[in-house]
Enzyme design. Structure first.
Site, PDB file in Angstrom:
ATOM      1  N   ASP A  69       1.038  -1.066   0.001  1.00  0.00           N
ATOM      2  CA  ASP A  69       0.176   0.076   0.016  1.00  0.00           C
ATOM      3  C   ASP A  69       0.962   1.266   0.199  1.00  0.00           C
ATOM      4  OD1 ASP A  69      -1.867   1.982   0.343  1.00  0.00           O
ATOM      5  OD2 ASP A  69      -2.921   0.828   2.005  1.00  0.00           O
ATOM      6  N   ASN A  96       3.109   4.981 -10.417  1.00  0.00           N
ATOM      7  CA  ASN A  96       1.586   5.209 -11.425  1.00  0.00           C
ATOM      8  C   ASN A  96       0.461   4.933 -10.455  1.00  0.00           C
ATOM      9  OD1 ASN A  96      -0.014   4.434 -13.674  1.00  0.00           O
ATOM     10  ND2 ASN A  96      -0.048   2.641 -12.445  1.00  0.00           N
ATOM     11  N   SER A 148      -1.645  13.528 -14.992  1.00  0.00           N
ATOM     12  CA  SER A 148      -2.595  13.670 -15.692  1.00  0.00           C
ATOM     13  C   SER A 148      -2.828  14.950 -16.373  1.00  0.00           C
ATOM     14  CB  SER A 148      -3.994  13.313 -14.801  1.00  0.00           C
ATOM     15  OG  SER A 148      -5.115  13.686 -15.507  1.00  0.00           O
ATOM     16  N   TYR A 161      -8.785  15.111  -7.602  1.00  0.00           N
ATOM     17  CA  TYR A 161      -7.930  14.619  -8.582  1.00  0.00           C
ATOM     18  C   TYR A 161      -7.047  15.546  -9.257  1.00  0.00           C
ATOM     19  CZ  TYR A 161      -6.426  11.298 -12.173  1.00  0.00           C
ATOM     20  OH  TYR A 161      -5.514  10.442 -12.996  1.00  0.00           O
ATOM     21  N   ALA A 163      -6.021  18.508  -8.308  1.00  0.00           N
ATOM     22  CA  ALA A 163      -5.037  18.890  -7.219  1.00  0.00           C
ATOM     23  C   ALA A 163      -3.872  17.893  -6.910  1.00  0.00           C
ATOM     24  CB  ALA A 163      -5.704  19.262  -5.912  1.00  0.00           C
ATOM     25  N   LYS A 165      -2.931  15.932  -9.035  1.00  0.00           N
ATOM     26  CA  LYS A 165      -1.947  15.624 -10.163  1.00  0.00           C
ATOM     27  C   LYS A 165      -1.318  16.885 -10.346  1.00  0.00           C
ATOM     28  CE  LYS A 165      -2.813  11.541 -11.134  1.00  0.00           C
ATOM     29  NZ  LYS A 165      -1.892  10.239 -11.072  1.00  0.00           N
TER      30      LYS A 165
END
Lengths: 254, 147
Positions: A69, A96, A148, A161, A163, A165
């Protein structure tokens, strides 16, 4: 996917870690690196069936999977140490692993924000902190972060999301400065809309609207991203660092 | 945690391995790594080298050295505000540092001493002592574990 036949990318014999490698973009990255002769150790959080499927689908390749994790810094440190004890080097880290919890800002609950930032940002910090000292010692290594298009051009319902990336982009550039004196490159690949399970909801909601905003008029494939990661990992990108490579079919340009 | 308990013999025992490790990290001759050499001033170390040195020492001596805790450890019992004010080490802080870094010649302590300049004081012996402290801590932890 056809096996790439490119010769001497400088990757053969190297050791790579790919976080979140059991599905989607991560899996495509694992497969192209292994096809280039790297030993790839990928992590997965909980889907061991998918992880085993990647290994089974690539017979003869040096691919192994470990349940780690990325949100757990101690687990990341132990994972990296275990690899070093066996291989004495880590040539490539691909951060990733990521999650998505899209919703309008006012509708996001605490967990939607925390889950995305913890995995996408803290997870990247954790694995990079675990691996970078080994690269610093060896005075070589490459780190590729998966960002992204949202990192620069977030859409509605993607504040968490986007923020996360955006943070990855900033981290990539700052870390490139920090590690350059030791010959380590740090870059990011920023995918646009890619045909994966993770982006399914986004694609379904937006429908044809998304495709119309992509100059190349098609949704990307995981392999499109893996190819860019392969390039940034190869010796052909030895002189590239601190870059965010957009692989989005021209999405961000409209 | 007191420095005085670390003997010259203990330091002499681990010094060759520490010197070799530092020479590897800094890419210099082992002979250049004297016990009283200032890492930054004499050996040309940069901040990123400290990370590398600590990392290599951890592996060479099988100990865990808490990252980024060196200065915190040097501060001892003093609170942050007792130790430094506006980036400058207080008189009490300097006294504490002189005791903790007893291996550093007194003339190397500049006045005023900026906190950011503390790493400039570190010598090879500082790192020998760091390893010895962690070896002791590891041994103590091991002893405390149930059989």
């Amino acid at each position: 996917m056809n096996e790439p036949k490119i010769i001497d990318s400088g990757l053969s014999g190297g050791i790579a870690i790919v976080t979140g490698g059991s599905r989607g973009i991560g899996r495509a990255i694992v497969e192209i690196l292994a096809a280039s002769g790297m030993e790839v150790i990928f992590t997965f959080r909980d889907n061991s069936a998918a992880a085993n499927e990647v290994i089974a689908a690539n017979p003869g390749k040096k691919i192994s999977a470990e349940q780690v994790d990325a949100r757990d810094s101690a687990a990341c440190a132990a994972f990296a140490e275990k690899i070093i004890d066996r291989t004495e080097k880590i040539d490539l880290l691909v951060n990733n692993a990521g999650v998505i919890r899209d919703n309008l800002l006012a509708m996001l609950d605490d967990d939607d924000i925390k889950a995305v930032l913890d995995t996408n940002v803290t997870g990247t910090f954790n694995m990079t902190r675990a691996v970078a000292p080994y690269m610093i010692s060896k005075r070589r290594g490459k780190i590729v972060n998966i960002s992204s298009v949202s990192g620069e051009k977030g859409g509605r319902g993607q504040t968490n999301y986007a923020a996360s990336k955006g943070a990855i982009n900033a981290l990539t550039k700052a870390l490139a400065v920090e590690l350059a004196p030791r010959g380590i490159t740090v870059n990011a690949v920023a995918p646009g809309v890619i045909e994966t399970e993770m982006s399914r909801t986004v694609r379904e909601l937006a429908g044809d609207q998304i495709q119309s905003r992509i100059l190349l008029k098609r949704i990307g494939k995981p392999e499109d991203i893996a190819n860019a990661v392969w390039f940034l990992s190869s010796k052909f990108a030895d002189y590239i660092t601190g870059e965010i490579l957009h692989v989005d079919g021209g999405f961000k340009m409209e | 945690m007191s420095n005085e308990n670390i003997t010259k013999e203990e330091i002499a025992t681990i010094f060759p391995k520490v010197a070799e490790t530092m020479a590897d990290a800094l890419g210099c001759d082992k002979e250049k790594v004297k016990l009283d050499a200032s890492l930054i001033g004499d050996l040309g170390a940069e901040s990123i080298d400290f990370l590398d040195i600590i990392f290599r020492l951890e592996r060479a001596f099988k100990v865990k050295i808490p990252r980024g805790k060196i200065v915190e450890e040097a501060r001892g019992q003093l609170s942050e505000s007792e130790f430094e004010k506006g980036g400058v080490v207080t008189d009490a802080g300097v006294a504490r540092l002189k005791s903790f870094l007893s291996e550093v010649p007194p003339e190397r302590f500049k006045t005023p001493l900026k906190s950011a300049e503390i790493p400039k004081l570190f010598t090879t012996e500082t790192f020998c002592k760091m390893v010895i402290r962690q070896q002791r801590a590891t041994a103590a932890d091991g002893g405390a574990k149930p059989a």
